[in-house]
Design a protein around this motif. Sequence first.
Motif, PDB file in Angstrom:
ATOM      1  N   ALA A 184       0.862  -1.185   0.000  1.00 15.60           N
ATOM      2  CA  ALA A 184       0.000   0.000   0.000  1.00 15.60           C
ATOM      3  C   ALA A 184       0.894   1.230   0.000  1.00 15.60           C
ATOM      4  O   ALA A 184       1.544   1.536   0.992  1.00 15.60           O
ATOM      5  CB  ALA A 184      -0.907  -0.014   1.226  1.00 15.60           C
ATOM      6  N   LEU A 185       0.952   1.905  -1.135  1.00 17.12           N
ATOM      7  CA  LEU A 185       1.840   3.063  -1.250  1.00 17.12           C
ATOM      8  C   LEU A 185       1.036   4.334  -1.492  1.00 17.12           C
ATOM      9  O   LEU A 185      -0.052   4.302  -2.045  1.00 17.12           O
ATOM     10  CB  LEU A 185       2.824   2.879  -2.410  1.00 17.12           C
ATOM     11  CG  LEU A 185       3.709   1.647  -2.391  1.00 17.12           C
ATOM     12  CD1 LEU A 185       4.619   1.632  -3.613  1.00 17.12           C
ATOM     13  CD2 LEU A 185       4.563   1.599  -1.124  1.00 17.12           C
ATOM     14  N   HIS A 186       1.635   5.441  -1.066  1.00 12.49           N
ATOM     15  CA  HIS A 186       1.016   6.748  -1.268  1.00 12.49           C
ATOM     16  C   HIS A 186       1.930   7.538  -2.199  1.00 12.49           C
ATOM     17  O   HIS A 186       2.913   8.111  -1.738  1.00 12.49           O
ATOM     18  CB  HIS A 186       0.889   7.498   0.059  1.00 12.49           C
ATOM     19  CG  HIS A 186       0.206   6.710   1.126  1.00 12.49           C
ATOM     20  ND1 HIS A 186      -1.134   6.815   1.386  1.00 12.49           N
ATOM     21  CD2 HIS A 186       0.692   5.794   1.998  1.00 12.49           C
ATOM     22  CE1 HIS A 186      -1.447   6.001   2.378  1.00 12.49           C
ATOM     23  NE2 HIS A 186      -0.358   5.370   2.770  1.00 12.49           N
ATOM     24  N   PRO A 187       1.634   7.564  -3.484  1.00 10.16           N
ATOM     25  CA  PRO A 187       2.550   8.222  -4.423  1.00 10.16           C
ATOM     26  C   PRO A 187       2.518   9.735  -4.286  1.00 10.16           C
ATOM     27  O   PRO A 187       1.649  10.301  -3.625  1.00 10.16           O
ATOM     28  CB  PRO A 187       2.005   7.816  -5.796  1.00 10.16           C
ATOM     29  CG  PRO A 187       0.859   6.925  -5.560  1.00 10.16           C
ATOM     30  CD  PRO A 187       0.445   7.038  -4.133  1.00 10.16           C
ATOM     31  N   ILE A 188       3.480  10.351  -4.960  1.00 11.21           N
ATOM     32  CA  ILE A 188       3.490  11.804  -5.097  1.00 11.21           C
ATOM     33  C   ILE A 188       3.046  12.071  -6.530  1.00 11.21           C
ATOM     34  O   ILE A 188       3.623  11.535  -7.472  1.00 11.21           O
ATOM     35  CB  ILE A 188       4.896  12.375  -4.829  1.00 11.21           C
ATOM     36  CG1 ILE A 188       5.342  12.005  -3.408  1.00 11.21           C
ATOM     37  CG2 ILE A 188       4.911  13.878  -5.034  1.00 11.21           C
ATOM     38  CD1 ILE A 188       6.830  12.074  -3.192  1.00 11.21           C
ATOM     39  N   ASP A 189       1.998  12.836  -6.680  1.00 17.61           N
ATOM     40  CA  ASP A 189       1.385  13.012  -7.993  1.00 17.61           C
ATOM     41  C   ASP A 189       1.876  14.267  -8.699  1.00 17.61           C
ATOM     42  O   ASP A 189       2.005  15.327  -8.082  1.00 17.61           O
ATOM     43  CB  ASP A 189      -0.139  13.088  -7.851  1.00 17.61           C
ATOM     44  CG  ASP A 189      -0.736  11.757  -7.419  1.00 17.61           C
ATOM     45  OD1 ASP A 189      -0.136  10.704  -7.746  1.00 17.61           O
ATOM     46  OD2 ASP A 189      -1.785  11.765  -6.753  1.00 17.61           O
ATOM     47  N   PHE A 190       2.120  14.117 -10.004  1.00 14.50           N
ATOM     48  CA  PHE A 190       2.391  15.259 -10.872  1.00 14.50           C
ATOM     49  C   PHE A 190       1.140  15.456 -11.720  1.00 14.50           C
ATOM     50  O   PHE A 190       0.723  14.546 -12.432  1.00 14.50           O
ATOM     51  CB  PHE A 190       3.605  14.992 -11.767  1.00 14.50           C
ATOM     52  CG  PHE A 190       4.907  15.120 -11.047  1.00 14.50           C
ATOM     53  CD1 PHE A 190       5.311  14.157 -10.122  1.00 14.50           C
ATOM     54  CD2 PHE A 190       5.736  16.207 -11.276  1.00 14.50           C
ATOM     55  CE1 PHE A 190       6.515  14.286  -9.443  1.00 14.50           C
ATOM     56  CE2 PHE A 190       6.945  16.339 -10.603  1.00 14.50           C
ATOM     57  CZ  PHE A 190       7.330  15.382  -9.683  1.00 14.50           C
ATOM     58  N   ILE A 191       0.548  16.614 -11.629  1.00 12.88           N
ATOM     59  CA  ILE A 191      -0.729  16.840 -12.287  1.00 12.88           C
ATOM     60  C   ILE A 191      -0.617  18.010 -13.269  1.00 12.88           C
ATOM     61  O   ILE A 191      -0.043  19.056 -12.948  1.00 12.88           O
ATOM     62  CB  ILE A 191      -1.830  17.124 -11.234  1.00 12.88           C
ATOM     63  CG1 ILE A 191      -2.046  15.850 -10.391  1.00 12.88           C
ATOM     64  CG2 ILE A 191      -3.130  17.559 -11.895  1.00 12.88           C
ATOM     65  CD1 ILE A 191      -2.923  16.047  -9.197  1.00 12.88           C
ATOM     66  N   ASP A 192      -1.126  17.747 -14.481  1.00  9.37           N
ATOM     67  CA  ASP A 192      -1.237  18.825 -15.462  1.00  9.37           C
ATOM     68  C   ASP A 192      -2.511  19.592 -15.111  1.00  9.37           C
ATOM     69  O   ASP A 192      -3.619  19.126 -15.363  1.00  9.37           O
ATOM     70  CB  ASP A 192      -1.327  18.220 -16.871  1.00  9.37           C
ATOM     71  CG  ASP A 192      -1.459  19.291 -17.947  1.00  9.37           C
ATOM     72  OD1 ASP A 192      -1.764  20.455 -17.599  1.00  9.37           O
ATOM     73  OD2 ASP A 192      -1.273  18.958 -19.126  1.00  9.37           O
ATOM     74  N   ILE A 193      -2.339  20.739 -14.510  1.00 14.83           N
ATOM     75  CA  ILE A 193      -3.511  21.455 -13.996  1.00 14.83           C
ATOM     76  C   ILE A 193      -4.324  22.122 -15.109  1.00 14.83           C
ATOM     77  O   ILE A 193      -5.408  22.632 -14.856  1.00 14.83           O
ATOM     78  CB  ILE A 193      -3.127  22.485 -12.901  1.00 14.83           C
ATOM     79  CG1 ILE A 193      -2.065  23.457 -13.385  1.00 14.83           C
ATOM     80  CG2 ILE A 193      -2.659  21.791 -11.636  1.00 14.83           C
ATOM     81  CD1 ILE A 193      -2.603  24.780 -13.764  1.00 14.83           C
ATOM     82  N   SER A 194      -3.804  22.074 -16.353  1.00 19.54           N
ATOM     83  CA  SER A 194      -4.601  22.632 -17.455  1.00 19.54           C
ATOM     84  C   SER A 194      -5.625  21.623 -17.953  1.00 19.54           C
ATOM     85  O   SER A 194      -6.601  21.984 -18.590  1.00 19.54           O
ATOM     86  CB  SER A 194      -3.694  23.093 -18.594  1.00 19.54           C
ATOM     87  OG  SER A 194      -3.074  21.982 -19.192  1.00 19.54           O
ATOM     88  N   THR A 195      -5.380  20.341 -17.670  1.00 14.44           N
ATOM     89  CA  THR A 195      -6.320  19.311 -18.111  1.00 14.44           C
ATOM     90  C   THR A 195      -6.815  18.448 -16.958  1.00 14.44           C
ATOM     91  O   THR A 195      -7.811  17.747 -17.081  1.00 14.44           O
ATOM     92  CB  THR A 195      -5.643  18.352 -19.112  1.00 14.44           C
ATOM     93  OG1 THR A 195      -4.537  17.713 -18.437  1.00 14.44           O
ATOM     94  CG2 THR A 195      -5.147  19.091 -20.329  1.00 14.44           C
ATOM     95  N   GLY A 196      -6.101  18.462 -15.852  1.00 15.98           N
ATOM     96  CA  GLY A 196      -6.450  17.591 -14.734  1.00 15.98           C
ATOM     97  C   GLY A 196      -5.809  16.224 -14.845  1.00 15.98           C
ATOM     98  O   GLY A 196      -6.011  15.367 -13.988  1.00 15.98           O
ATOM     99  N   GLN A 197      -5.024  16.021 -15.891  1.00 11.91           N
ATOM    100  CA  GLN A 197      -4.433  14.704 -16.099  1.00 11.91           C
ATOM    101  C   GLN A 197      -3.322  14.419 -15.093  1.00 11.91           C
ATOM    102  O   GLN A 197      -2.508  15.295 -14.788  1.00 11.91           O
ATOM    103  CB  GLN A 197      -3.868  14.598 -17.510  1.00 11.91           C
ATOM    104  CG  GLN A 197      -3.535  13.179 -17.878  1.00 11.91           C
ATOM    105  CD  GLN A 197      -2.803  13.062 -19.192  1.00 11.91           C
ATOM    106  OE1 GLN A 197      -2.578  14.056 -19.879  1.00 11.91           O
ATOM    107  NE2 GLN A 197      -2.423  11.853 -19.534  1.00 11.91           N
ATOM    108  N   LEU A 198      -3.343  13.184 -14.630  1.00 14.61           N
ATOM    109  CA  LEU A 198      -2.271  12.725 -13.753  1.00 14.61           C
ATOM    110  C   LEU A 198      -1.094  12.370 -14.652  1.00 14.61           C
ATOM    111  O   LEU A 198      -1.120  11.368 -15.356  1.00 14.61           O
ATOM    112  CB  LEU A 198      -2.757  11.508 -12.971  1.00 14.61           C
ATOM    113  CG  LEU A 198      -1.823  10.887 -11.956  1.00 14.61           C
ATOM    114  CD1 LEU A 198      -1.490  11.875 -10.853  1.00 14.61           C
ATOM    115  CD2 LEU A 198      -2.461   9.645 -11.363  1.00 14.61           C
ATOM    116  N   VAL A 199      -0.076  13.214 -14.642  1.00 13.16           N
ATOM    117  CA  VAL A 199       1.038  13.042 -15.573  1.00 13.16           C
ATOM    118  C   VAL A 199       1.991  11.949 -15.091  1.00 13.16           C
ATOM    119  O   VAL A 199       2.497  11.154 -15.866  1.00 13.16           O
ATOM    120  CB  VAL A 199       1.795  14.381 -15.749  1.00 13.16           C
ATOM    121  CG1 VAL A 199       2.970  14.219 -16.670  1.00 13.16           C
ATOM    122  CG2 VAL A 199       0.862  15.451 -16.270  1.00 13.16           C
ATOM    123  N   ALA A 200       2.233  11.906 -13.800  1.00 13.17           N
ATOM    124  CA  ALA A 200       3.133  10.892 -13.256  1.00 13.17           C
ATOM    125  C   ALA A 200       2.840  10.678 -11.782  1.00 13.17           C
ATOM    126  O   ALA A 200       2.374  11.592 -11.094  1.00 13.17           O
ATOM    127  CB  ALA A 200       4.588  11.326 -13.432  1.00 13.17           C
TER     128      ALA A 200
END
Length: 556
Positions: free
Chosen positions: A438-454
């Motif tokens: 059970a891991l809690h990642p650190i999210d990179f988000i493209d805030i112009s689209t809402g896409q989870l980039v990484a």
Amino acid sequence: MAPQTRRMTFPNVVIERDTDSERSSSDEEEEEEEEDHEEEEEKVVDNKNEERMEESLEAKKKGKTPITISLKKVCKVCKKVGHEAGFKGATYIDCPMKPCFLCKMPGHTTMACPHRVATEHGVIPAPRRNTRNPLEYVFERQFRPRVLRIKPAFVIPDEVTCAVIRYHSRRITCLEFHPTNNNLLLSGDKKGQVGVWDFGKVHEKMVYRNIHSCIVNNMRFNPTNDDSVYAASSDGTISCTDLETGISLSLMNLNPDGWQGRSNWRMLYGMDINSEKGLVLVADNFGFLYLVDTRSNNKIGEAILIHKKGSKVVGLHCNPVQPELLLSCGNDHFARIWDLRRMETGSSLYDLAHKRVVNSAYFSPLSGSKILTTSQDNRLRIWDSIFGDLDSPSREIVHSHDFNRHLTPFKAEWDPKDPSESLAVIGRYISENYNGAALHPIDFIDISTGQLVAEVMDPNITTITPVNKLHPRDDVLASGSSRSLFIWRPKEKSELVEQKVERKIVICDRAEKKRSRKHGNKSDDSDDDKFTSKGKKLKSNKPEWKLTRCSGKVKR
DNA sequence: AGGATATGACTCC
DNA sequence: TGGAGTCCCTATCC
């Protein structure tokens, strides 16, 4: 008193069994073999139960209450029978009686939440607006050129290395990169300590223990002197520390008379520096803003109420392009835009409404024309232009960053290197099952689209990482998770540190303590005594200084 | 291995 | 308005 036998006093026991098909996996395995006998056995149990029921009725007549032992599944969340919630291995099973933990909407569980399943997290798109006003015209001419029109593809590494270091004795609350030294990271903790780590030379760290007496809420480097750093703390003071000498001076103390009770103790949260005006701006837990002149170190004017009276102001940010614009946010569910030239209670230019507490609000780092906020309602909000319509955010992105009282609040942070001002980093609260962990990642988000980039994670790091900061110049991410600090970098770029950390480096502070005791010096490492609210003395934490190294994955 | 403990926001009355 | 009670994935210590 005459001795009594157990038989006489022990109440009857009623055993309830689950009769539906829901059973735990281990039960199932056992029961498969015994399937043939099951029916028969249940009859026996039923008969026995009947007998017991009769007995218990009898006991009731005699005034004894029977004890009921339930073998039925009881949900630890809603206390109802027939289902269970909690971790099954590394997967968390939600209580179906509760609204979704992620988007907070009823009718589905977190597992089935459309925002979780979608590769693009839930986005409420910007409504098309065609309302041009003069301010927007100014924006198009003056600010738009600073933002790249064509968004470059994000360069995301496949693998990262992560240096993990642990020298704080309480959880980490804030991070700050040095403005010119590329390898220097500052970290503040809940105890009031400030750590300085040269992650280029892994062994070089320094912990300042005497600057504050409790939580360091925000730190900012002095724009006119790279070696000095300001910090705002829940002890009610602003400090200015010279990193070369370690000498610290206090610019302001809101509790000069010491502890006068909980309702009088003032704590400083939001802080920023306005270099144009030579100001340190800080805000407290009662809704007030204070301005301090950096040249004279004197408070300017009276405190100004900028958020609901009695509510915490957790964030302040000066616009990087328009120095008179200030953004504040706090526990009254608002982020507010102010004109520093006209600071009066109620004179905010705009009030940006949120559904819950706003953990952070930042102008975009290059043009200063966008706003990104993190709210405890599990949503990131983006306003694409401060000169446009600010009545509602341009986008809301559903993302799990629920506040838990034992965690440092999550804050979405801009990537200061992204010319398109569309990449943000934020830790994730909810866990995901990654190959059984059970891991809690650190999210990179493209805030112009809402896409989870990484999503960045490491199987060795199982803790939640609420504090994150991207390096202003290098491909480096610094994170604070509980008491540990991480430095993440793309794998191919980390040779410098890698060679040094082939093996685990462990340097123990206790050795230092022992040595200083031997030389007759009172060690400044000694932990202050800590007491619980009931006056019980807590054992002090063992100091440690540990650095490990691991390889993390980046999932896209 | 599991219980105690740090402790914030929110709701209800 | 304020105090009591509640709360869904914590981290750490002993």
